[in-house]
Each structure stands twice: as structure tokens, then as C-alpha cells.
Design a protein around this motif. Structure first.
Motif, PDB file in Angstrom:
ATOM      1  N   UNK A  62       1.899  28.754 -62.441  1.00  0.00           N
ATOM      2  CA  UNK A  62       2.005  28.421 -63.860  1.00  0.00           C
ATOM      3  C   UNK A  62       3.380  27.812 -64.107  1.00  0.00           C
ATOM      4  N   UNK A  63       3.379  26.768 -64.903  1.00  0.00           N
ATOM      5  CA  UNK A  63       4.596  26.076 -65.293  1.00  0.00           C
ATOM      6  C   UNK A  63       4.679  26.139 -66.817  1.00  0.00           C
ATOM      7  N   UNK A  64       5.795  26.641 -67.333  1.00  0.00           N
ATOM      8  CA  UNK A  64       6.013  26.702 -68.779  1.00  0.00           C
ATOM      9  C   UNK A  64       6.900  25.518 -69.167  1.00  0.00           C
ATOM     10  N   UNK A  65       6.358  24.597 -69.983  1.00  0.00           N
ATOM     11  CA  UNK A  65       7.148  23.452 -70.426  1.00  0.00           C
ATOM     12  C   UNK A  65       7.443  23.568 -71.911  1.00  0.00           C
ATOM     13  N   UNK A  66       8.558  23.011 -72.293  1.00  0.00           N
ATOM     14  CA  UNK A  66       8.952  22.994 -73.691  1.00  0.00           C
ATOM     15  C   UNK A  66       7.971  22.155 -74.513  1.00  0.00           C
ATOM     16  N   UNK A  67       7.497  21.067 -73.928  1.00  0.00           N
ATOM     17  CA  UNK A  67       6.654  20.116 -74.647  1.00  0.00           C
ATOM     18  C   UNK A  67       5.194  20.556 -74.760  1.00  0.00           C
ATOM     19  N   UNK A  68       4.625  21.127 -73.692  1.00  0.00           N
ATOM     20  CA  UNK A  68       3.184  21.367 -73.647  1.00  0.00           C
ATOM     21  C   UNK A  68       2.779  22.816 -73.427  1.00  0.00           C
ATOM     22  N   UNK A  69       3.715  23.744 -73.441  1.00  0.00           N
ATOM     23  CA  UNK A  69       3.361  25.150 -73.250  1.00  0.00           C
ATOM     24  C   UNK A  69       3.116  25.477 -71.794  1.00  0.00           C
ATOM     25  N   UNK A  70       2.265  26.471 -71.562  1.00  0.00           N
ATOM     26  CA  UNK A  70       2.006  26.942 -70.199  1.00  0.00           C
ATOM     27  C   UNK A  70       0.878  26.141 -69.558  1.00  0.00           C
ATOM     28  N   UNK A  71       1.151  25.666 -68.345  1.00  0.00           N
ATOM     29  CA  UNK A  71       0.197  24.847 -67.598  1.00  0.00           C
ATOM     30  C   UNK A  71      -0.126  25.544 -66.289  1.00  0.00           C
TER      31      UNK A  71
END
Length: 183
Positions: free
Chosen positions: A140-149
Motif C-alpha cells: 500500500x502506498x499513501x499519497x497526498x494527492x490520491x489517498x491510499x493505493x
């Protein structure tokens, strides 16, 4: 009398009414703008193993994180696990902020003491007892722009010929990377 001859008085030039002219001009501008280049946004990063090294009792794994968007991406947290069958080979967990420019790649790495299972598998691969080692990369990758991926891939590890303790990977299947929406 002019040199050009008499003007035809029956067909005077008329200018379109102001509102009609404005709408026509706005329509043309919108059509031209729609044909312009599109900036890709919202696409999850592609995460892959760029290399793995087993030396002096330590396992170093390097991951490439590729931003496939036309805008900057800010990763706030990442959890990546590499499994062989149902056993964990290695993992990365980081809470450091990582900014990746548009259409570019950054590398992250981890260095750990491998488990006996991991060392045995990689030594078998290094010695040629195994031709390749299939793996599942999940995380899981948490991004500022798109949330958790979520990320999920299947691939193979191979030894690097002439370089003891070094391994490379090839991804054979990258599942669609999906934003986690909790609705």
C-alpha cells in the motif's frame, strides 16, 4: 466613377450579431482547447524491484517507484512486501515523505538481516540450483494527492551472471493499481 466599378448595392456586407458572434468564437476556442495535450493525473505509481543483493549476512533490496502522471506525486507512507509462496522474502515500511516529479522515478531501499528461509532460497538461486524464483509483490502506498493505493504484482527473481549475491527481477503481471475508497 471609380476604377473598381460601381459597388453592388443589393448585397451589403453584414456583421453577425454580437451574441451570435461571441458564442461562435467561444465554441471555436473550446474545440481548439479540447484538442490540446492531456495531462495525466490520478494514476497510481508503478513499484518494482530494481535489484537485490545478499552479501555479508545482509539483504539489500532496492525498489523503483515510478510516477506515471504529468504532475508531481507526494508519497507519505509505503508498505511493500515480497512473498515467495506464502512466506515473506523481504519487506519495506517507510513513513518518510518522498516527492516524485512528473513522469520520473525515485529509488527507495531497505537493508535487513535475512531470515534463514530467505537466505537459503537466495543462495539456491545464486548457485544455480534454481533457475528463477517466483514472487508476489504487494503493498500500500499513501499519497497526498490520491489517498491510499494498493499495489500487486507477480514476477520472477533471477541471479545476475558473474555477480555473486546479486539478483534482478522481471514483472510478469502487474494488477490494476486501485485507490482505496472507504464509502
Amino acid at each position: 466613377m471609380s476604377l473598381m466599378g460601381p459597388l453592388n448595392q443589393s448585397t451589403p456586407l453584414r456583421r453577425p450579431p454580437g451574441l451570435l458572434y461571441s458564442c461562435l468564437l467561444a465554441g471555436i476556442l473550446l474545440a481548439v482547447a479540447a484538442c490540446g495535450p492531456k495531462v495525466i493525473e490520478g494514476r497510481p505509481p508503478f513499484v518494482g524491484i530494481s535489484g537485490m543483493t545478499l552479501t555479508d549476512g545482509a539483504l539489500t533490496t532496492r525498489y523503483d517507484i515510478s510516477n506515471q502522471n504529468g504532475v508531481e506525486m507526494t508519497i507519505e507512507r509505503a508498505r511493500i512486501t515480497v512473498n515467495v509462496s506464502t512466506s515473506e522474502l523481504t519487506r519495506y515500511e517507510g513513513n518518510s515523505r518522498l516527492v516524485i516529479d512528473a513522469n520520473s522515478t525515485e529509488e527507495i531501499s531497505t537493508r535487513e538481516t535475512p531470515s534463514d528461509f530467505t537466505e537459503t532460497l537466495l543462495r539456491s538461486l545464486e548457485n544455480g540450483e534454481l533457475d528463477s524464483l517466483s514472487f508476489d509483490l504487494e503493498g500500500r502506498i499513501q499519497t497526498l494527492e490520491d489517498g491510499e493505493l494498493r499495489i500487486a504484482q507477480k514476477g520472477y527473481l533471477y541471479r545476475v551472471p558473474g555477480r555473486p549475491g546479486q539478483f534482478r527481477s522481471a514483472v510478469t503481471q502487474a494488477n490494476e493499481l486501485i485507490r482505496d475508497d472507504r464509502l
